[in-house]
Design a protein around this motif. Sequence first.
Motif, short mmCIF file in Angstrom:
data_model
loop_
_atom_site.label_atom_id
_atom_site.label_comp_id
_atom_site.label_asym_id
_atom_site.label_seq_id
_atom_site.Cartn_x
_atom_site.Cartn_y
_atom_site.Cartn_z
N GLU A 119 0.83 -1.21 0.00
CA GLU A 119 0.00 0.00 0.00
C GLU A 119 0.87 1.25 0.00
O GLU A 119 0.59 2.21 -0.74
CB GLU A 119 -0.93 0.00 1.22
CG GLU A 119 -2.04 -1.03 1.17
CD GLU A 119 -3.11 -0.72 0.13
OE1 GLU A 119 -3.12 0.39 -0.44
OE2 GLU A 119 -3.95 -1.60 -0.10
N LYS A 160 -5.33 1.51 5.29
CA LYS A 160 -5.96 0.72 4.22
C LYS A 160 -5.49 -0.73 4.27
O LYS A 160 -6.30 -1.66 4.11
CB LYS A 160 -5.63 1.34 2.86
CG LYS A 160 -6.34 0.65 1.70
CD LYS A 160 -6.10 1.39 0.40
CE LYS A 160 -6.82 0.69 -0.75
NZ LYS A 160 -6.58 1.40 -2.05
N GLU A 199 -7.16 -2.56 7.14
CA GLU A 199 -8.57 -2.81 6.85
C GLU A 199 -8.73 -3.96 5.88
O GLU A 199 -9.58 -4.84 6.07
CB GLU A 199 -9.22 -1.54 6.30
CG GLU A 199 -9.40 -0.44 7.34
CD GLU A 199 -9.77 0.90 6.73
OE1 GLU A 199 -9.92 0.96 5.48
OE2 GLU A 199 -9.90 1.88 7.49
N ARG A 200 -7.92 -3.98 4.82
CA ARG A 200 -8.00 -5.06 3.84
C ARG A 200 -7.63 -6.39 4.50
O ARG A 200 -8.23 -7.43 4.20
CB ARG A 200 -7.07 -4.80 2.65
CG ARG A 200 -7.58 -3.75 1.69
CD ARG A 200 -6.75 -3.70 0.41
NE ARG A 200 -6.82 -4.94 -0.35
CZ ARG A 200 -6.22 -5.11 -1.54
NH1 ARG A 200 -5.50 -4.12 -2.07
NH2 ARG A 200 -6.33 -6.27 -2.18
#
Length: 235
Positions: A23, A203, A206-207
């Motif tokens: 990310e 992110k 969360e993924r």
Amino acid sequence: MAQPIDIYFWPTPNGNKVSIFCEEAGLEYSFKPINIAEGDQFEEAFLQISPNNKMPAIVDPEGPDGEPISVFESGAILIYLAEKTGRFFPQEPREKYRTLEWLMFQMGGVGPMLGQNHHFRQYAPEKLPYAIERYTNEAARLYGVIDKRLGQSAYLAGDEFTIADIATWPWLTNHENQGQNLDDFPNLKKWYEGVENRPAVKKAMERGKEVAEAGLTLDDKTRDTLFGKGQYQKR
């Protein structure tokens, strides 16, 4: 268009390192879930790319020579991805080796010792006071080393965010269960919260949670797979 990197993944600290890097670096990736509670890590297809039956591992369809390459061990994966992208791994010699020092500190100290802390405080079928005290104290010592370092620089390897930070931060997300209070380590706490609030880190976390929303249920079968005779079968 670049093909996504396959991450053989479960949302553990070592798994989260890899997705955080991707990310942060803007790499496309897809998760290949390895349910460690069900024993996916022992499947022959996975052992072909991770012979130590541990996740994470990756398969990059566009390796250094243009052909697919697999890499296992989270520290090796971070170095590979950093060199592939030219991100988060300084190449000036002094900065490079400072980064490697703190990466190896995580690989050789933070990960193994906090892993033992998790085991004896959370997962062991017997509460063994000696083991709990030993690994809780060692966790505090390691937190103190990090806190002292972060009183000298903004990040572990210096003034720039590197793979050393990416490797270490996920291991500290479970600090309460490790018997640690971040208020006791003000420099570490400031760094921890800064990394936690990076958009790419948010992110990735969360993924990762979406892969195993229910978390880990530690029944007898799971305990045997992770810690018992199922772990030690010859394969």
